[in-house]
Design a protein around this motif. Structure first.
Motif, mmCIF file in Angstrom:
data_model
loop_
_atom_site.group_PDB
_atom_site.id
_atom_site.type_symbol
_atom_site.label_atom_id
_atom_site.label_comp_id
_atom_site.label_asym_id
_atom_site.label_seq_id
_atom_site.Cartn_x
_atom_site.Cartn_y
_atom_site.Cartn_z
ATOM 1 N N ASP A 1 0.877 -1.167 0.000
ATOM 2 C CA ASP A 1 0.000 0.000 0.000
ATOM 3 C C ASP A 1 0.914 1.216 0.000
ATOM 4 O O ASP A 1 1.655 1.443 0.955
ATOM 5 N N ALA A 2 0.863 1.994 -1.081
ATOM 6 C CA ALA A 2 1.831 3.084 -1.252
ATOM 7 C C ALA A 2 1.458 4.341 -0.480
ATOM 8 O O ALA A 2 2.175 5.342 -0.544
ATOM 9 N N GLY A 3 0.341 4.334 0.262
ATOM 10 C CA GLY A 3 -0.050 5.515 1.026
ATOM 11 C C GLY A 3 -0.315 6.682 0.097
ATOM 12 O O GLY A 3 -1.024 6.534 -0.895
ATOM 13 N N ALA A 4 0.293 7.816 0.390
ATOM 14 C CA ALA A 4 0.049 9.014 -0.415
ATOM 15 C C ALA A 4 0.882 9.022 -1.702
ATOM 16 O O ALA A 4 0.646 9.833 -2.591
ATOM 17 N N ALA A 5 1.864 8.116 -1.795
ATOM 18 C CA ALA A 5 2.749 8.128 -2.968
ATOM 19 C C ALA A 5 2.056 7.490 -4.178
ATOM 20 O O ALA A 5 1.108 6.728 -4.033
ATOM 21 N N ARG A 6 2.540 7.851 -5.357
ATOM 22 C CA ARG A 6 1.978 7.279 -6.605
ATOM 23 C C ARG A 6 3.129 6.750 -7.456
ATOM 24 O O ARG A 6 3.458 7.322 -8.503
ATOM 25 N N PRO A 7 3.764 5.672 -7.014
ATOM 26 C CA PRO A 7 4.940 5.184 -7.754
ATOM 27 C C PRO A 7 4.538 4.732 -9.154
ATOM 28 O O PRO A 7 3.484 4.129 -9.331
ATOM 29 N N VAL A 8 5.377 5.039 -10.138
ATOM 30 C CA VAL A 8 5.061 4.637 -11.507
ATOM 31 C C VAL A 8 5.725 3.297 -11.820
ATOM 32 O O VAL A 8 6.708 2.914 -11.180
ATOM 33 N N VAL A 9 5.148 2.601 -12.800
ATOM 34 C CA VAL A 9 5.726 1.347 -13.253
ATOM 35 C C VAL A 9 7.164 1.604 -13.725
ATOM 36 O O VAL A 9 7.420 2.596 -14.421
ATOM 37 N N GLY A 10 8.062 0.744 -13.307
ATOM 38 C CA GLY A 10 9.464 0.907 -13.695
ATOM 39 C C GLY A 10 10.285 1.644 -12.649
ATOM 40 O O GLY A 10 11.516 1.624 -12.699
ATOM 41 N N SER A 11 9.596 2.310 -11.682
ATOM 42 C CA SER A 11 10.370 2.993 -10.633
ATOM 43 C C SER A 11 10.824 1.963 -9.599
ATOM 44 O O SER A 11 10.380 0.819 -9.599
ATOM 45 N N GLU A 12 11.721 2.389 -8.738
ATOM 46 C CA GLU A 12 12.302 1.456 -7.768
ATOM 47 C C GLU A 12 11.976 1.876 -6.341
ATOM 48 O O GLU A 12 11.770 3.048 -6.067
ATOM 49 N N MET A 13 11.952 0.865 -5.456
ATOM 50 C CA MET A 13 11.731 1.127 -4.031
ATOM 51 C C MET A 13 12.815 0.439 -3.236
ATOM 52 O O MET A 13 13.220 -0.669 -3.572
ATOM 53 N N THR A 14 13.255 1.097 -2.155
ATOM 54 C CA THR A 14 14.324 0.552 -1.328
ATOM 55 C C THR A 14 13.753 0.079 0.005
ATOM 56 O O THR A 14 12.940 0.771 0.618
ATOM 57 N N PHE A 15 14.165 -1.121 0.417
ATOM 58 C CA PHE A 15 13.685 -1.710 1.671
ATOM 59 C C PHE A 15 14.851 -1.994 2.609
ATOM 60 O O PHE A 15 15.931 -2.406 2.172
ATOM 61 N N GLN A 16 14.611 -1.784 3.906
ATOM 62 C CA GLN A 16 15.560 -2.248 4.924
ATOM 63 C C GLN A 16 15.320 -3.741 5.123
ATOM 64 O O GLN A 16 14.194 -4.214 4.999
ATOM 65 N N VAL A 17 16.381 -4.471 5.431
ATOM 66 C CA VAL A 17 16.247 -5.924 5.610
ATOM 67 C C VAL A 17 16.605 -6.326 7.036
ATOM 68 O O VAL A 17 17.484 -5.722 7.657
ATOM 69 N N ASP A 18 15.912 -7.352 7.553
ATOM 70 C CA ASP A 18 16.357 -7.960 8.798
ATOM 71 C C ASP A 18 17.207 -9.187 8.442
ATOM 72 O O ASP A 18 17.470 -9.445 7.263
ATOM 73 N N TYR A 19 17.644 -9.933 9.458
ATOM 74 C CA TYR A 19 18.568 -11.034 9.190
ATOM 75 C C TYR A 19 17.954 -12.082 8.269
ATOM 76 O O TYR A 19 18.602 -12.573 7.341
ATOM 77 N N SER A 20 16.684 -12.397 8.516
ATOM 78 C CA SER A 20 16.014 -13.422 7.723
ATOM 79 C C SER A 20 15.875 -12.985 6.260
ATOM 80 O O SER A 20 16.140 -13.751 5.321
#
Ligand SMILES: *Cc1c(COP(=O)(O)O)cnc(C)c1O
Length: 359
Positions: free
Chosen positions: A317-336
């Motif tokens: 759920d992107a909330g207020a953002a409107r990401p376009v197809v082809g754009s990228e998103m960055t995630f923090q990772v845990d150990y798993s």
């Protein structure tokens, strides 16, 4: 750039390792850098060596072999009891292995003799976490047998807590390891090279205690890579928590209802909880899934919420953002999430900031 990919900031991993090396040196404790969560990355191993770790530890002999083939000549320790089917390879590629079975040690001795090598043995002691280790009452007998075998050297003892049952390293279990070391040394007239107290779960104990006793080494993976201690997953002071991030690409972005419609049964991954009705929202699909990462271990950009994942799709759920197809998103990772992504053939790795690269 290709996606999904792990972006690995070697300078940040180096900073984390250097900081921990310095902090533990004040306690007389050296660090073995643990690469098992990185599929035995030679780039990361090199950075850890430059940062001052005394050697590399990994639980898979395949990873150790790969790092050797990449040119790493530092001391290498196999952190898991060798499989009988891999004894020859363990002797060839690892200098030391962690052991808790005499039958295995006897075969290591035989293989080392055949290869004209000497293999180091660290005996693991069970101190309550109920994963690997010889029970304290059996330790002397196992040490005695080990000392009789040719081409293997008993280099020390160690323990591992916090992994199977979440037992915390504390003054009691760490003092027990110290006394066992002292008593074996006096019984057999030896001096151990290493008394290895544990993993990243030991850091709270080390920083809080007045006396680390005979403990002179810790094996650290998660704390270096993610800048956290694993018992309560608290960030460690002065360390980077974002040395490794996952980048994924948007493949669909649409305004859709929050609630599914139709008769609802199980998905491939079981029953899904029914979403609360919040009207229409921007639902984004990323081209990454359970084959690439543990979605429960991801934290997305602020204001976005991970709704679920199947093998190949991550729904956000992107909330207020409107990401376009082809754009990228960055995630923090845990150990798993980190382990899964590092070992997935679908996830690329992009290294930046390495000291070997800038030097
Ligand atoms: C994985 C492992 C480590 C490193 O653990 P971290 O929590 O990543 O620091 C150390 N010792 C053994 C035996 C391990 O299996």
């Amino acid at each position: 750039m290709t996606a999904p990919r792990l972006e690995i900031r070697l300078d940040r991993i180096g900073h984390n390792a250097r900081t921990l090396v310095k902090r533990l040196a004040t306690r007389g404790i050296s660090i073995t850098g643990v690469t098992k969560a990185t599929l035995g990355s030679a780039e990361i191993a090199r950075e850890l060596i430059v940062a001052g770790v005394v050697g590399i530890g990994d639980s898979r002999v395949e990873n150790i072999e790969a790092m050797r083939n990449a040119g790493l000549s530092c001391p290498m320790t196999l952190l898991r009891s060798p499989m009988l089917s891999q004894i020859d390879s363990v002797v060839t590629h690892a200098d030391v292995s962690f052991n808790s079975e005499l039958d295995v040690i006897a075969l290591l001795s035989r293989a080392a003799r055949a290869q004209h090598r000497d293999h180091g043995i660290v005996l693991m002691v069970e101190l309550g976490d109920l994963r690997e280790g010889v029970l304290p009452g059996d330790l002397e007998a196992v040490a005695r047998e080990t000392l009789h075998l040719p081409n293997v050297t008993l280099v020390g003892i160690g323990t591992n807590l916090g992994c199977q049952s979440g037992v915390s390293p504390d003054q009691r279990n760490m003092s027990e390891l110290s006394s066992l070391a002292t008593s074996l040394e006096s019984t057999f007239g030896l001096t151990f090279d290493v008394v290895s107290g544990g993993n990243s779960a030991n850091l709270d104990w080390v920083f809080d205690c007045d006396d680390v006793g005979r403990i002179d080494n810790l094996r650290l993976g998660e704390s270096i890579l993610l800048g956290r201690e694993p018992l309560r997953r608290r960030p460690l002071d002065g360390l980077y928590g974002d040395a490794v991030t996952l980048v994924a690409e948007v493949i669909e972005s649409k305004t859709k209802p929050t609630q599914a419609w139709g008769e609802i049964n199980q998905t491939a991954f079981g029953l899904q909880p029914r979403a609360e009705d919040r009207g229409m929202t921007t639902r984004v699909i990323l081209g990454v899934g359970r084959q690439d990462v543990d979605p429960d271990g991801l934290v997305g950009p602020a204001g976005m919420e991970i709704l679920g994942a199947s093998s190949d799709h991550l729904v956000v759920d992107a909330g207020a953002a409107r990401p376009v197809v082809g754009s990228e998103m960055t995630f923090q990772v845990d150990y798993s999430a980190l382990v899964r992504a590092m070992t997935s053939p679908f996830v690329a790795r992009v290294f930046t900031g390495g000291s070997a690269m800038t030097a």
